[in-house]
Design a protein around this motif. Structure first.
Motif, PDB file in Angstrom:
ATOM      1  N   LEU A 179      48.641 -38.434 -10.806  1.00  0.00           N
ATOM      2  CA  LEU A 179      47.792 -37.806 -10.022  1.00  0.00           C
ATOM      3  C   LEU A 179      47.618 -36.161 -10.602  1.00  0.00           C
ATOM      4  O   LEU A 179      46.555 -35.649 -10.629  1.00  0.00           O
ATOM      5  CB  LEU A 179      47.932 -37.841  -8.660  1.00  0.00           C
ATOM      6  CG  LEU A 179      47.752 -39.186  -7.943  1.00  0.00           C
ATOM      7  CD1 LEU A 179      47.203 -39.130  -6.702  1.00  0.00           C
ATOM      8  CD2 LEU A 179      46.553 -39.807  -8.991  1.00  0.00           C
ATOM      9  N   LEU A 180      48.694 -35.840 -11.212  1.00  0.00           N
ATOM     10  CA  LEU A 180      48.544 -34.252 -11.635  1.00  0.00           C
ATOM     11  C   LEU A 180      47.752 -34.503 -13.063  1.00  0.00           C
ATOM     12  O   LEU A 180      46.643 -33.589 -13.197  1.00  0.00           O
ATOM     13  CB  LEU A 180      49.835 -33.692 -12.142  1.00  0.00           C
ATOM     14  CG  LEU A 180      49.909 -32.524 -12.780  1.00  0.00           C
ATOM     15  CD1 LEU A 180      49.666 -31.189 -11.774  1.00  0.00           C
ATOM     16  CD2 LEU A 180      51.156 -32.146 -13.673  1.00  0.00           C
ATOM     17  N   ALA A 181      47.665 -35.420 -13.615  1.00  0.00           N
ATOM     18  CA  ALA A 181      46.916 -35.573 -14.987  1.00  0.00           C
ATOM     19  C   ALA A 181      45.383 -35.557 -14.459  1.00  0.00           C
ATOM     20  O   ALA A 181      44.677 -35.095 -15.104  1.00  0.00           O
ATOM     21  CB  ALA A 181      47.407 -36.757 -15.957  1.00  0.00           C
ATOM     22  N   LEU A 182      45.161 -36.428 -13.399  1.00  0.00           N
ATOM     23  CA  LEU A 182      43.795 -36.582 -12.898  1.00  0.00           C
ATOM     24  C   LEU A 182      43.352 -35.155 -12.439  1.00  0.00           C
ATOM     25  O   LEU A 182      42.387 -34.664 -12.891  1.00  0.00           O
ATOM     26  CB  LEU A 182      43.904 -37.331 -11.690  1.00  0.00           C
ATOM     27  CG  LEU A 182      42.469 -38.312 -11.116  1.00  0.00           C
ATOM     28  CD1 LEU A 182      42.058 -38.978 -12.495  1.00  0.00           C
ATOM     29  CD2 LEU A 182      42.826 -39.096 -10.097  1.00  0.00           C
ATOM     30  N   GLY A 183      44.030 -34.436 -11.669  1.00  0.00           N
ATOM     31  CA  GLY A 183      43.699 -33.037 -11.364  1.00  0.00           C
ATOM     32  C   GLY A 183      43.460 -32.051 -12.252  1.00  0.00           C
ATOM     33  O   GLY A 183      42.523 -31.439 -12.217  1.00  0.00           O
ATOM     34  N   VAL A 184      44.250 -32.255 -13.288  1.00  0.00           N
ATOM     35  CA  VAL A 184      44.233 -31.260 -14.416  1.00  0.00           C
ATOM     36  C   VAL A 184      42.771 -31.532 -15.157  1.00  0.00           C
ATOM     37  O   VAL A 184      41.953 -30.585 -15.495  1.00  0.00           O
ATOM     38  CB  VAL A 184      45.135 -31.293 -15.526  1.00  0.00           C
ATOM     39  CG1 VAL A 184      44.727 -30.740 -16.903  1.00  0.00           C
ATOM     40  CG2 VAL A 184      46.447 -30.980 -14.896  1.00  0.00           C
ATOM     41  N   GLY A 185      42.445 -32.831 -15.381  1.00  0.00           N
ATOM     42  CA  GLY A 185      41.425 -33.070 -16.088  1.00  0.00           C
ATOM     43  C   GLY A 185      40.064 -32.534 -15.093  1.00  0.00           C
ATOM     44  O   GLY A 185      38.923 -32.128 -15.695  1.00  0.00           O
ATOM     45  N   GLU A 186      40.085 -32.750 -13.895  1.00  0.00           N
ATOM     46  CA  GLU A 186      38.927 -32.318 -12.918  1.00  0.00           C
ATOM     47  C   GLU A 186      38.883 -30.917 -13.170  1.00  0.00           C
ATOM     48  O   GLU A 186      37.851 -30.191 -13.153  1.00  0.00           O
ATOM     49  CB  GLU A 186      39.416 -32.809 -11.509  1.00  0.00           C
ATOM     50  CG  GLU A 186      37.949 -33.251 -10.719  1.00  0.00           C
ATOM     51  CD  GLU A 186      38.754 -33.770  -9.427  1.00  0.00           C
ATOM     52  OE1 GLU A 186      38.953 -33.077  -8.475  1.00  0.00           O
ATOM     53  OE2 GLU A 186      38.407 -34.998  -9.494  1.00  0.00           O
ATOM     54  N   ALA A 187      40.149 -30.124 -13.039  1.00  0.00           N
ATOM     55  CA  ALA A 187      40.131 -28.687 -13.198  1.00  0.00           C
ATOM     56  C   ALA A 187      39.478 -28.135 -14.631  1.00  0.00           C
ATOM     57  O   ALA A 187      38.937 -26.849 -14.566  1.00  0.00           O
ATOM     58  CB  ALA A 187      41.242 -27.969 -12.929  1.00  0.00           C
ATOM     59  N   LEU A 188      39.925 -28.752 -15.681  1.00  0.00           N
ATOM     60  CA  LEU A 188      39.609 -28.361 -17.026  1.00  0.00           C
ATOM     61  C   LEU A 188      38.269 -28.850 -17.407  1.00  0.00           C
ATOM     62  O   LEU A 188      37.722 -28.179 -18.697  1.00  0.00           O
ATOM     63  CB  LEU A 188      40.631 -28.390 -17.937  1.00  0.00           C
ATOM     64  CG  LEU A 188      42.126 -27.925 -17.529  1.00  0.00           C
ATOM     65  CD1 LEU A 188      42.864 -28.195 -18.800  1.00  0.00           C
ATOM     66  CD2 LEU A 188      41.854 -26.633 -17.171  1.00  0.00           C
ATOM     67  N   VAL A 189      37.612 -29.753 -16.901  1.00  0.00           N
ATOM     68  CA  VAL A 189      36.216 -30.292 -17.423  1.00  0.00           C
ATOM     69  C   VAL A 189      35.140 -29.280 -17.666  1.00  0.00           C
ATOM     70  O   VAL A 189      34.347 -29.408 -18.356  1.00  0.00           O
ATOM     71  CB  VAL A 189      35.675 -31.387 -16.503  1.00  0.00           C
ATOM     72  CG1 VAL A 189      35.063 -31.000 -15.445  1.00  0.00           C
ATOM     73  CG2 VAL A 189      35.623 -32.736 -17.379  1.00  0.00           C
ATOM     74  N   GLY A 190      35.286 -28.258 -16.798  1.00  0.00           N
ATOM     75  CA  GLY A 190      34.185 -26.975 -17.017  1.00  0.00           C
ATOM     76  C   GLY A 190      34.526 -26.126 -18.289  1.00  0.00           C
ATOM     77  O   GLY A 190      33.641 -25.232 -18.519  1.00  0.00           O
ATOM     78  N   LEU A 191      35.642 -26.002 -18.799  1.00  0.00           N
ATOM     79  CA  LEU A 191      35.967 -25.174 -19.797  1.00  0.00           C
ATOM     80  C   LEU A 191      34.959 -25.200 -20.920  1.00  0.00           C
ATOM     81  O   LEU A 191      34.581 -23.945 -21.232  1.00  0.00           O
ATOM     82  CB  LEU A 191      37.428 -25.347 -20.430  1.00  0.00           C
ATOM     83  CG  LEU A 191      38.576 -24.901 -19.283  1.00  0.00           C
ATOM     84  CD1 LEU A 191      39.669 -25.285 -20.064  1.00  0.00           C
ATOM     85  CD2 LEU A 191      38.364 -23.305 -19.272  1.00  0.00           C
ATOM     86  N   PRO A 192      34.578 -26.253 -21.554  1.00  0.00           N
ATOM     87  CA  PRO A 192      33.603 -26.047 -22.567  1.00  0.00           C
ATOM     88  C   PRO A 192      32.317 -25.319 -22.302  1.00  0.00           C
ATOM     89  O   PRO A 192      31.800 -24.715 -23.251  1.00  0.00           O
ATOM     90  CB  PRO A 192      33.328 -27.512 -22.969  1.00  0.00           C
ATOM     91  CG  PRO A 192      34.476 -28.304 -22.545  1.00  0.00           C
ATOM     92  CD  PRO A 192      35.034 -27.741 -21.234  1.00  0.00           C
TER      93      PRO A 192
END
Lengths: 573, 590
Positions: free
Chosen positions: B302-315
């Motif tokens: 679930l950490l990996a899931l959360g990281v994806g959600e948090a970083l998806v706006g970076l690009p």
């Protein structure tokens, strides 16, 4: 990029509710069906992804994972991830491209209808043209991001909830309680985001307008030593805007806060409910982790929809402005192609009791006008703006037909004449002649066929021979935008040269000296004198300078000729 | 690549976007220390919110896996309380971030608007002269607006993404080094590689797109502006085809760009999802080896899931940073230049309204607008300038109020004894009043437009000034009187009314020793013009006047007429290198 300051041409506030812009741009309509398919597919992949994730976790938590099952699950998860990304990208590609095509289509239709109706007088041509190009980005974002998300937002929560029911009805019950609250606040977020955007745009428009205004007027401010005061005023206005905007934003953000909070609370309730039952041995791990992973997916589509809402709010004014620009006067009439071709150079052109309605004004532009233009003579139409002068010129040019009454030349009613041929014999010299991007030669010819000698002669006749000699590239010099700047007087003289090379049978001149200083006006009148000598011509004017060219003057007032106002001036007798 | 011509690579290098770090620093330089502190607060709150969101998920994963081990329920309490706490923290800090961030940026915008205006003061009119100045000013306003995107849509998400990336990599690495490596890889891909790929894909089209957009805007505007003329000249079909051609080319590029944007977004989603797969794969492998327990699997997944959600706006944030960089740079250059501008306000102060020009030449934009000008005006004298139009009389006026840059003119020029090269500009404009042919009217009331000239004037003085310039009947016809708004650039006034407002300002102004009347009554009926000009000249006793006159009646208002002539033998180039010599004509007295 957000579009700011996009004016709302209807002046009213937008309808509340879910923006569906298909009504404004038909090109956007087929989008919805395709998007629904792609959005549903993406949603299904998202759910599959959540379930496979839960299954993989269960493998690792419930015991030592079996390698074969783990590989299979992860392979399935990979496929789900890639398919979801692919469907999402396809929906976005489709939407964005459709959005761009919609704006391009509107742009093309605006150009076509403007030309087909020979419309003039768009209030802010530059701003409208800019919207028709730069607004495409907002519409593409609407069609590529908001529309698909709307589909996902509609079916995603329902499907996720249905999946939770399968695994754990209690969790589903908890979520079913939270979802309506989230939806209510989502709608509030939508309204408030739009209100906030409207408010901000309006205030920002005022601020930008003010800044631009004082920047343009800087020479005057400096002349009176008032520039320093303005610096402080701009800062104060900005601070005032900040205060007002923050009040609106606080409310808008609060709804977003509640939406997030409800979503979080729903997920946390599921986690705790599952955790306690798990710990008490009343529940298997598999359904518990499935419910936990699915719970955020019930709210995520709604949250994302809230985030994409501004795209819809930005696209709507763009489409409204462009659609409004399609409403034009009637089409330019064709008359009877191949019909008679009367010659205004030998027969009088007569307006018989002509009336025309306008769409945008209460009273008719012309209201029973009688007028006779004698061959070889120049008639001046004198009157204030709005008195119907330009409409009379458009009738004479064959750009429109009268609603009642008739325009005749000789014995021929123009409606029965070959109007394309008629227009080819008419030269139109507008108040603001346009310079097309191109050479001086292109701009004099404007499509007419004539050799360089004729162009040079025409320029000499309007007194631009000195200008031509001063140009190293001569007729090949680029003028207008990005080229040699021409003054207002020079532009008008170029327009007169255009008329000269066309050797017209009838010359129509609209406000030739408006907004010119006395000396420049005299130069323009002098250039016109040579063109008009011996030709049939009508000049509309509200100032006296061109009257010296007229053989007769008709004073127009409220769409009629004032009684006893036709008098020969004898200026050219 | 090796076949690329060297000059093209050089051009590409100069156009190459600066690094992200440089762009961030440049944007931050636009803010004051106090504003940076508040932006940092907002970014901190945003980072905290993203961290809380990720921690919430990771802890949920841990909690559920731990619960499956059926420990005493009490031992789960801490984790349960933390999950709730992180949930509340995430929502509250997000709210705080948005409030603090918007407030800070709006404050910065308010200041930047004012400072940009202040920076432009010495340049308008002047080096920003010519036809493009309006577009240039439009651009300045849009640039200032664009700065907020750099802060709100770029710096804040980047800061939050960085915080989550660092924390998640650390936590994952402690739990399982291989998982830490995968989270690091995901962060690098989303934060660096995907934006770089997006930029690389877009490099070819960006400039072509900007250029084509300009062309299409111009084509459409021309059509809207000149449809009747185009139709009457029989060029409608050809014109429509030309507009369609450029429009189609633009649409092609737009469609390509749209596809690229969507593909980049799809890549982002895929990378975030594959990151979860990767973390799961190494976790399950480690679990099979017995290296980690079940709770760690739950936490990492679930950490990996959360990281994806948090970083998806970076690009997207990186893209905003890149696309707002030009606007940020232009605003910075403008305000930077303001600090470097020479302070002319400490120079000499004119003592009266005398003018002494000898051998003055002005070259603007490579064109000689004036050459060999001698002109003398005694204190309180009224001099009429006569001569062909368009030979730079307005340039003389600009010079006498200090609107010609020092490098643009040569010769000897003094006003009130002060050398124009060393004069205090504001003092000069307190001495010399310029009334132009086309006075600028502000988008404000008639009163505000007049008060500009004398801020402490009472309404009856304003009305008297309007009456003096023949605007009495106009004023009487205005329903709202002095409160009438005049519209953008005075759009609700006719040319004559505009000029009368400008002339009324001349009547109201006090303290000037010389007034330059640069055809300010050219749109008025001739008989009116003379009376109005006389009223302006008589408005302030002892005020000298330099009057550009076209007619004998106007010239008769002056004590003396100076005839200006186009120089004989001017090579037939009246626009370029026109020279004329004053005082060689007949000086007449009224």
């Amino acid at each position: 990029m957000r579009l700011r300051r996009a004016p709302r041409p209807d002046g009213g506030r937008p309808r509340r509710g879910r923006p569906d812009l298909g009504a404004l741009a038909p090109e956007l309509r087929p989008l919805t069906r395709r998007t629904a398919a792609l959005g549903s597919a993406a949603t299904a992949c998202t759910l599959a992804q959540a379930l496979l994730l839960a299954h993989a976790i269960a493998l690792g938590v419930e015991g030592v994972p079996d390698t074969g099952a783990a590989v299979l699950t992860l392979a399935g998860l990979t496929v789900a991830v890639l398919l979801r990304a692919t469907f999402g990208a396809l929906a976005e590609i489709d939407g964005r491209r459709t959005g761009h095509r919609a704006v391009a289509g509107l742009r093309r239709r605006i150009v076509q209808t403007t030309l087909a109706s020979a419309s003039s007088g768009t209030a802010r041509p530059g701003a409208l043209a800019a919207t028709s190009v730069h607004g495409a980005e907002a519409v593409a974002a609407y069609a590529g991001r908001y529309v698909p998300q709307r589909v996902v937002g509609a079916i995603g929560p329902v499907l996720a909830l249905a999946a939770v029911v399968v695994f754990d009805p209690l969790s589903a019950g908890l979520l079913a309680f939270a979802v309506p609250i989230a939806v209510v606040f989502l709608i509030l977020v939508g309204f408030q985001a739009r209100d906030a955007a409207d408010e901000r745009n309006a205030a920002l428009g005022l601020l930008d307008g003010h800044l631009l205004d004082v920047l343009r007027g800087l020479p005057v401010l400096r002349a009176f030593g008032r520039e320093g005061v303005q610096v402080e005023q701009i800062r104060v206005a900005g601070e005032r805007y900040r205060g007002g905007t923050m009040a609106v934003l606080r409310a808008a953000f609060l709804s977003g806060f509640v939406l997030e909070f409800v979503a979080m609370l729903g997920t946390a309730l599921v986690a705790v409910a599952c955790g306690i039952r798990l710990a008490g041995g009343h529940m298997e791990f598999g359904p518990a982790i499935a419910a936990l992973v699915l719970a955020p997916e019930v709210f995520a589509p709604l949250r994302r929809l809230g985030q994409e809402y501004h795209a819809a709010a930005d696209a709507e004014p763009v489409l409204r402005e462009l659609t409004a620009a399609l409403e034009r006067d009637g089409l330019v009439p064709d008359g009877v192609p191949g019909g008679p071709r009367p010659d205004p150079g030998v027969a009088a052109v007569v307006l018989h009791d002509v009336a025309t309605a306008t769409t945008d004004r209460e009273r008719p532009a012309l209201d029973g006008l009688d007028l006779e233009v004698a061959p070889g003579r120049t008639l001046a139409l004198l009157g204030p703006s709005g008195s119907g002068k330009t409409t009379a010129l458009r009738l004479l040019a064959g750009l429109r037909s009268p609603d009642t009454g008739a325009v005749t030349c000789g014995d021929v009613d123009l409606q029965g004449a070959d109007l394309a041929a008629w227009r080819a014999g008419v030269a139109w010299i507008p108040q603001h002649p346009v310079l097309l991007p191109g050479t001086l030669r292109d701009n004099v010819l404007l499509g007419a066929a004539a050799d360089d000698d004729a162009v040079t002669r025409a320029l000499a006749e309007v007194g631009l021979d000195a200008l031509l000699r001063a140009l190293p590239d001569g007729l090949d010099a680029r003028v207008g935008d990005g080229g040699l700047p021409l003054s207002a007087g020079e532009r008008r003289r170029v327009a007169i040269a255009r008329a000269i090379v066309r050797d017209p049978r009838l010359v129509l001149v609209d406000e030739p000296t408006a907004n010119l200083d006395a000396v420049t006006a005299a130069e323009v009148v002098e250039a016109l004198r040579r063109l008009l000598s011996g030709r049939t011509a009508v000049i509309s004017t509200h100032d006296d300078a061109p009257l010296a060219l007229a053989d007769a003057v008709v004073v127009l007032h409220d769409g009629r000729a004032s009684a006893d106002t036709t008098f020969p001036t004898g200026a050219r007798a | 690549m090796s076949t690329v011509a060297p000059d093209r690579t050089a051009a590409e290098r100069t156009a190459a976007p600066e690094g992200a770090v440089a762009a961030v620093r440049r944007a931050l330089r636009l803010a004051t220390r106090e504003e940076r502190r508040r932006l940092a607060t907002a970014a901190g709150l945003g980072a905290l919110s993203s961290l809380a969101g990720t921690a919430l998920l990771a802890l949920s994963g841990y909690l559920i896996a731990r619960a499956a081990e059926q420990p005493p329920v009490l031992s789960l309490t801490v984790a349960i309380v933390c999950v709730r706490g992180f949930g509340i923290l995430r929502a509250v800090t997000r709210y705080g971030e948005r409030l603090v961030g918007h407030d800070a940026v709006l404050g910065t915008l308010a200041r930047l608007r004012a400072s940009t205006f202040a920076a432009l003061i010495p340049r308008v009119p002047g080096t920003v002269g010519g036809r493009s100045s309006a577009e240039m000013l439009d651009g300045v306003v849009a640039d200032v607006d664009r700065v907020q995107d750099a802060f709100l849509r770029s710096l804040a998400p980047l800061a939050a993404g960085l915080a989550v990336a660092v924390a998640a990599v650390l936590v994952a690495a402690i739990a399982l080094p291989a998982a830490g490596a995968i989270v690091l890889l995901v962060a690098l891909l989303l934060g660096v590689v995907v934006p770089a790929v997006a930029q690389r894909l877009g490099r070819g089209t960006a400039r072509g797109l900007a250029q084509l957009r300009g062309v299409v805007v111009r084509d459409v505007a021309t059509t809207l502006d000149a449809a009747p003329e185009i139709v009457m000249s029989g060029a409608a079909d050809r014109h429509a085809a030309a507009v369609a051609r450029s429009g189609d080319a633009l649409t092609d590029l737009d469609l390509r760009e749209a596809t690229r944007d969507a593909v980049v977004n799809g890549m982002t989603v895929a990378v975030a999802g594959l990151g979860v797969v990767g973390v799961l794969a190494v976790s399950l492998a480690a679990r099979a080896d017995g290296a980690i327990g079940p709770t760690t699997v739950g936490l990492l997944a679930l950490l990996a899931l959360g990281v994806g959600e948090a970083l998806v706006g970076l690009p997207q944030a990186a893209r905003e940073l890149h696309s707002s960089a030009d606007a940020v740079r232009r605003v910075e250059e403008l305000s930077g230049a303001a600090e470097d501008a020479p302070v002319s306000e400490t120079g000499a102060v004119p003592t009266d309204g005398t003018v002494d020009l000898r051998g003055v030449a002005v070259v603007r934009g490579g064109r000689t607008v004036l050459s060999g000008v001698d002109l003398h005006v005694a204190a309180g004298e009224r001099v009429a300038l006569r001569g062909p139009s368009g030979v730079g009389k307005s340039t003389i006026a600009d010079l006498l109020v200090g609107f010609v840059a020092p490098q643009e003119w040569t010769g000897h020029a003094r006003v009130g004894g002060a050398d124009l090269r060393a004069v205090d500009g504001e003092a000069l404009r307190r001495t010399v009043l310029h009334l132009p042919q086309d006075p600028y009217l502000f988008d404000a009331t008639l009163r505000a437009n007049l008060l500009l000239a004398r801020p402490d004037a009472a309404d009856d003085e304003l009305e008297a000034a309007l009456v003096a310039v023949g605007a009495g009947p106009w004023l009487a016809g205005l329903q709202d009187g002095l409160d009438t708004p005049l519209g953008e650039r005075g759009a609700r006034c006719s040319g004559g009314e505009r000029q009368r407002v400008g002339l009324a300002r001349g009547v109201l102004a006090r303290g000037h020793r010389l007034v330059l009347l640069d055809e300010p009554a050219s749109h008025l009926p001739p008989a009116d013009a003379v009376a109005v000009l006389r009223a302006v000249m008589d408005a302030a006793p002892g005020r000298g006047a330099l009057l550009v006159a076209h007619r004998d009646e106007e010239a008769a208002l002056a004590d003396r007429t100076v005839l200006l002539r186009a120089r004989a033998g001017g090579c037939g180039e009246p626009r370029i290198g026109v020279g004329w010599a004053p005082d060689d004509g007949v000086a007449e007295t009224a």
